[in-house]
Design a protein around this motif. Structure first.
Motif, PDB file in Angstrom:
ATOM      1  N   PHE A  58       0.675  -1.227   0.158  1.00  0.00           N
ATOM      2  CA  PHE A  58       0.155   0.119   0.045  1.00  0.00           C
ATOM      3  C   PHE A  58       1.168   1.464  -0.320  1.00  0.00           C
ATOM      4  O   PHE A  58       0.764   1.930  -0.523  1.00  0.00           O
ATOM      5  CB  PHE A  58      -1.049   0.145   1.025  1.00  0.00           C
ATOM      6  CG  PHE A  58      -1.650   1.314   1.535  1.00  0.00           C
ATOM      7  CD1 PHE A  58      -3.343   1.774   0.638  1.00  0.00           C
ATOM      8  CD2 PHE A  58      -1.699   2.393   1.806  1.00  0.00           C
ATOM      9  CE1 PHE A  58      -3.723   2.302   0.562  1.00  0.00           C
ATOM     10  CE2 PHE A  58      -2.167   3.516   2.235  1.00  0.00           C
ATOM     11  CZ  PHE A  58      -3.045   3.363   0.814  1.00  0.00           C
ATOM     12  N   ASP A  59       1.877   1.236   0.915  1.00  0.00           N
ATOM     13  CA  ASP A  59       2.988   2.067   0.722  1.00  0.00           C
ATOM     14  C   ASP A  59       3.205   2.697  -0.190  1.00  0.00           C
ATOM     15  O   ASP A  59       3.883   3.787  -0.561  1.00  0.00           O
ATOM     16  CB  ASP A  59       3.541   2.630   2.172  1.00  0.00           C
ATOM     17  CG  ASP A  59       4.226   3.629   2.621  1.00  0.00           C
ATOM     18  OD1 ASP A  59       3.454   5.049   3.475  1.00  0.00           O
ATOM     19  OD2 ASP A  59       5.849   3.458   2.451  1.00  0.00           O
ATOM     20  N   ALA A  60       3.942   1.441  -0.387  1.00  0.00           N
ATOM     21  CA  ALA A  60       5.133   1.421  -2.276  1.00  0.00           C
ATOM     22  C   ALA A  60       4.445   2.578  -2.953  1.00  0.00           C
ATOM     23  O   ALA A  60       4.726   3.096  -3.890  1.00  0.00           O
ATOM     24  CB  ALA A  60       5.567   0.302  -2.286  1.00  0.00           C
ATOM     25  N   LEU A  61       3.294   1.677  -2.884  1.00  0.00           N
ATOM     26  CA  LEU A  61       2.218   2.367  -4.512  1.00  0.00           C
ATOM     27  C   LEU A  61       1.599   3.694  -4.466  1.00  0.00           C
ATOM     28  O   LEU A  61       1.197   4.195  -5.365  1.00  0.00           O
ATOM     29  CB  LEU A  61       0.907   1.378  -4.880  1.00  0.00           C
ATOM     30  CG  LEU A  61       1.623   0.263  -5.658  1.00  0.00           C
ATOM     31  CD1 LEU A  61       0.884  -1.038  -6.217  1.00  0.00           C
ATOM     32  CD2 LEU A  61       3.031  -0.363  -6.479  1.00  0.00           C
ATOM     33  N   THR A  62       1.328   3.914  -3.232  1.00  0.00           N
ATOM     34  CA  THR A  62       0.489   5.171  -3.560  1.00  0.00           C
ATOM     35  C   THR A  62       1.853   6.764  -2.490  1.00  0.00           C
ATOM     36  O   THR A  62       1.384   8.092  -2.164  1.00  0.00           O
ATOM     37  CB  THR A  62      -0.124   5.441  -2.096  1.00  0.00           C
ATOM     38  OG1 THR A  62       0.267   5.040  -0.335  1.00  0.00           O
ATOM     39  CG2 THR A  62      -1.837   4.658  -1.809  1.00  0.00           C
ATOM     40  N   MET A  63       2.729   6.412  -2.898  1.00  0.00           N
ATOM     41  CA  MET A  63       3.912   7.032  -2.599  1.00  0.00           C
ATOM     42  C   MET A  63       4.880   7.427  -3.621  1.00  0.00           C
ATOM     43  O   MET A  63       5.264   5.996  -4.331  1.00  0.00           O
ATOM     44  CB  MET A  63       5.147   7.373  -1.687  1.00  0.00           C
ATOM     45  CG  MET A  63       4.156   6.919  -0.373  1.00  0.00           C
ATOM     46  SD  MET A  63       3.382   8.276   0.645  1.00  0.00           S
ATOM     47  CE  MET A  63       4.390   9.178   0.851  1.00  0.00           C
TER      48      MET A  63
END
Ligand code: FE2
Ligand code: FE2
Length: 284
Positions: A212-217
């Motif tokens: 989630f974090d990798a793709l939304t940043m």
């Protein structure tokens, strides 16, 4: 006989008064010894109390020193994880956000506070193994070649190698997470290719938080995707890449996670994040 009686008489006559004196002396002696015993017992009790106080002090000093050593040990590894993060060119504070999301997901799954807090700390070190990957791979703007991917996929093992061997529960958990955060529920992940519940719970949670974090940043090689698009990608991977139970828990708190991420990024933009040993994640 006379002589013997005479001797007996003489003995009785001489010893009677002496016997009385002996008794008095013996009584005095007994009294003196009793007093001395009493004094010695009181002194021994005082020494015993003193000794137990000293033992208590030594124990608390030992515990303090152990805690300080434990914190110094953790601090060193957190700094190494932070160095790996810089080397990786991660946008913002990826490791802290992963800790935050992982703690929140574990909480949503109903795990006790102690585990959530431990996971919050341990999850932050998930990519510590990146320290062993060359920068030309980590910061490559384009797609990686097959050989570069092969090297990149070594970071879970490198991290586990750095973190394992400690008897500190937080570091044991961090080693477990490092090794398992890229495994897929279906068995298609790496480095071991294990599936389902064979993947440690911590690794299953952190794998989802990391995705989630990798793709939304933003990353050096691509822009962030919209939150809703990434949530849809997670739903599509339910039961494949991700444990369905963890996807359901995550979806139940997705709004809270997004809010926590935005607040964490805002805090980070204006000041340094609080110390890792703080319980700031509980505020979200
Ligand atoms: Fe990773
Ligand atoms: Fe990561």
């Amino acid at each position: 006989m006379t002589n013997r009686r005479g001797k007996l008489h003489q003995f009785t006559a001489v010893k009677l008064p002496a016997h009385g004196t002996d008794l008095a002396d013996q009584l005095d002696e007994l009294t003196r010894r009793r007093d001395q015993d009493h004094r010695e017992r009181v002194a021994a009790e005082a020494r015993l109390n003193q000794l137990s106080l000293e033992v208590q002090t030594l124990r608390s000093e030992r515990d303090r020193a152990y805690r300080a050593l434990e914190e110094a040990h953790q601090e060193t590894l957190f700094r190494l994880a932070r160095a790996a993060e810089h080397k990786n060119g991660e946008a913002g504070n990826h490791m802290r956000r992963i800790g935050l999301f992982a703690g929140m997901i574990a909480e949503a799954l109903g795990y006790p506070d102690e585990y959530c807090e431990l996971l919050y700390k341990a999850a932050q070190m998930h990519d510590i193994g990146m320290i062993g990957i060359h920068e030309s791979i980590l910061r490559k703007p384009g797609a990686l070649t097959t050989d570069e991917w092969k090297l990149m996929r070594e970071h879970p093992r490198i991290g586990a190698g750095i973190l394992s061997g400690s008897d500190l529960p937080m570091l044991e958990l961090a080693a477990e997470i490092s090794l398992s955060h890229h495994e897929h529920y279906s068995g298609a992940g790496y480095p071991l290719g294990i599936a389902g519940d064979a993947i440690p719970l911590s690794g299953r949670i952190v794998g989802l938080a990391d995705f989630f974090d990798a793709l939304t940043m933003d990353r050096c090689y691509r822009k962030a995707r919209p939150d809703e698009q990434v949530l849809e990608m997670i739903r599509e991977r339910r039961g494949q890449q991700f444990d369905p139970r963890i996807v359901d828990a995550f979806m139940g708190i997705a709004d809270k996670i997004i809010l926590a991420r935005d607040s964490a990024n805002e805090i980070e933009a204006i000041c340094d994040m609080p110390d890792v040993n703080g319980d700031w994640w509980m505020a979200f």
